[in-house]
Design an enzyme around this catalytic site. Structure first.
Site, PDB file in Angstrom:
ATOM      1  N   ASP A 172       0.839  -1.211   0.000  1.00 47.94           N
ATOM      2  CA  ASP A 172       0.000   0.000   0.000  1.00 47.94           C
ATOM      3  C   ASP A 172       0.873   1.261   0.000  1.00 47.94           C
ATOM      4  O   ASP A 172       0.560   2.250  -0.673  1.00 47.94           O
ATOM      5  CB  ASP A 172      -0.936   0.010   1.219  1.00 47.94           C
ATOM      6  CG  ASP A 172      -1.876  -1.183   1.223  1.00 47.94           C
ATOM      7  OD1 ASP A 172      -2.384  -1.519   0.142  1.00 47.94           O
ATOM      8  OD2 ASP A 172      -2.080  -1.773   2.291  1.00 47.94           O
ATOM      9  N   HIS A 199      -5.629  -3.541   5.670  1.00 43.58           N
ATOM     10  CA  HIS A 199      -5.291  -3.846   4.271  1.00 43.58           C
ATOM     11  C   HIS A 199      -6.501  -4.414   3.540  1.00 43.58           C
ATOM     12  O   HIS A 199      -6.513  -5.576   3.145  1.00 43.58           O
ATOM     13  CB  HIS A 199      -4.097  -4.815   4.215  1.00 43.58           C
ATOM     14  CG  HIS A 199      -3.721  -5.166   2.804  1.00 43.58           C
ATOM     15  ND1 HIS A 199      -3.191  -4.254   1.918  1.00 43.58           N
ATOM     16  CD2 HIS A 199      -3.852  -6.320   2.101  1.00 43.58           C
ATOM     17  CE1 HIS A 199      -2.995  -4.829   0.750  1.00 43.58           C
ATOM     18  NE2 HIS A 199      -3.389  -6.089   0.832  1.00 43.58           N
TER      19      HIS A 199
END
Ligand code: NAD
Ligand code: LMR
Length: 337
Positions: A172, A199
């Protein structure tokens, strides 16, 4: 063209090791997969890894034989099937787990729970028994549930240390850095933006207000950027059209995280990575924030820092989903036979 003397770790601008070579033993569980193979290649290329143990339920003899011919110091061993799992993890400093099924178009990460929860619980049970002090880095989805699963398994075995269990969310951060650099015409290797929360979808919270160098976007552009970072995994799943999810960028991100961890374990100071961990920084019992890493894993949780009103709202909105995914993981282990 290739200098034998000065062969660097493959292009890791921000995690290129400056510490002397260590003797780290690293295991990859799920080593034959789409992530496992390129991740193992990157780890084999590192001078800080002295032994790379590759475990999977299929193909590890071939993957290990192939990697073992590379002219770097790491000894490579292949381990296949449950009976060879203890040997793979024994004595490891770091165990990285990318085992499990990936998404197909139309699926959420949580749709992987039924298959991957059992896989992660079984693999981490072996770690709790045979390498209880190793740093455990979980890549397998859904990360928002597989980290609580890992923690509960370690608790069951009386060897729980929350400073050594990490949900790998580095991809990310890697994506956020790349997309911001593209929009602003910057060198991505110089962009650093924390991504906090979890996530999955809306739980992925890029903190663009803390980006270095400082960047500013009009609100509509900021919202589009944030949405792209949150849905970047789905972007890859759609593009691969049924052939899986991100593998190469994840291998890069996984290697970046492991190298940061090894650097910190080797005594390098000031190593910071975001990761989804046990946390007291918010009302949520697990949360990703920037962490100062050290010899024993998490040295200090640096917290969420100062957030903009937009970021605070995203954190508040992520709580219900995050807490539910965490509870689901914890309950799964409680109900395990
Ligand atoms: P893949 O199907 O290509 O590889 C998975 C590997 O796991 C296979 O080699 C398989 O044999 C192995 N495996 C299955 N059960 C196992 C077991 N019990 N023990 C050991 N190995 C086992 O999948 P992939 O693309 O490499 O993705 C793996 C996982 O990583 C998925 O759950 C995916 O969602 C996740 N992922 C996470 C991130 C992240 O940012 N954390 C990013 C990308 C993918
Ligand atoms: C990702 O972010 O790429 C991974 O979590 C894989 C996925 O399913 O999107």
């Amino acid at each position: 063209m290739f200098s034998r003397v000065a062969r660097p770790v493959l292009g890791f601008g921000r995690s290129l090791s400056t510490t002397p070579p260590s003797n780290a033993r690293v295991a990859v569980l799920g080593a034959s997969g789409g992530i496992g193979q390129p991740l193992s290649l990157l780890l084999k290329n590192s001078p800080v890894v002295s032994h790379l143990a590759l475990y999977d339920i299929a193909h590890t003899p071939g993957v290990a034989a192939d990697l073992s011919h590379i002219e770097t110091r790491a000894k490579v061993t292949g381990h296949i099937g449950a009976e060879q799992l203890p040997e793979a993890v024994k004595g490891c400093d770091v165990v990285v787990i990318p085992a499990g099924v990936p998404r197909k178009p139309g699926m959420t990460r949580d749709d992987l729970f039924n298959t991957n929860a059992t896989i992660v619980a079984n693999l981490t049970e072996a770690c709790a028994r045979h390498s209880p002090t190793a740093m455990i880095c979980i890549i397998s989805n859904p990360v928002n549930s597989t980290i609580p699963i890992t923690s509960e398994v370690f608790k069951k075995h009386g060897v729980y240390n929350p400073n050594r269990i990490f949900g790998v969310t580095t991809l990310d951060i890697v994506r956020a850095n790349t997309f911001i650099a593209e929009l602003k015409g910057l060198d991505p290797a110089r962009v650093n933006v924390p991504v906090i929360g979890g996530h999955a979808g809306k739980t992925i919270i890029p903190v663009v207000s803390q980006c270095t160098p400082k960047v500013e976007f009009p609100q509509d552009q900021l919202e589009a950027l944030t949405g792209r970072i949150q849905e970047a995994g789905t972007e890859v799943v759609k593009a691969k059209a049924g052939a899986g999810s991100a593998t190469l960028s994840m291998a890069y991100a996984g290697a970046r995280f492991v190298f940061s961890l090894l650097d910190a374990m080797n005594g390098k100071e000031g190593v910071v990575e975001c990761s989804f961990v046990r946390s007291e920084e918010t009302e949520c019992p697990y949360f990703s924030t920037p962490l100062l890493l050290g010899k024993n894993g998490i040295e200090k949780n640096l917290g969420v820092g100062k957030l903009s009103a937009f970021e605070e709202k995203m954190v508040a909105e992520a709580m219900t989903e995050l807490k539910a995914s965490i509870k689901k993981g914890e309950e799964f282990v409680k109900n395990m036979k």
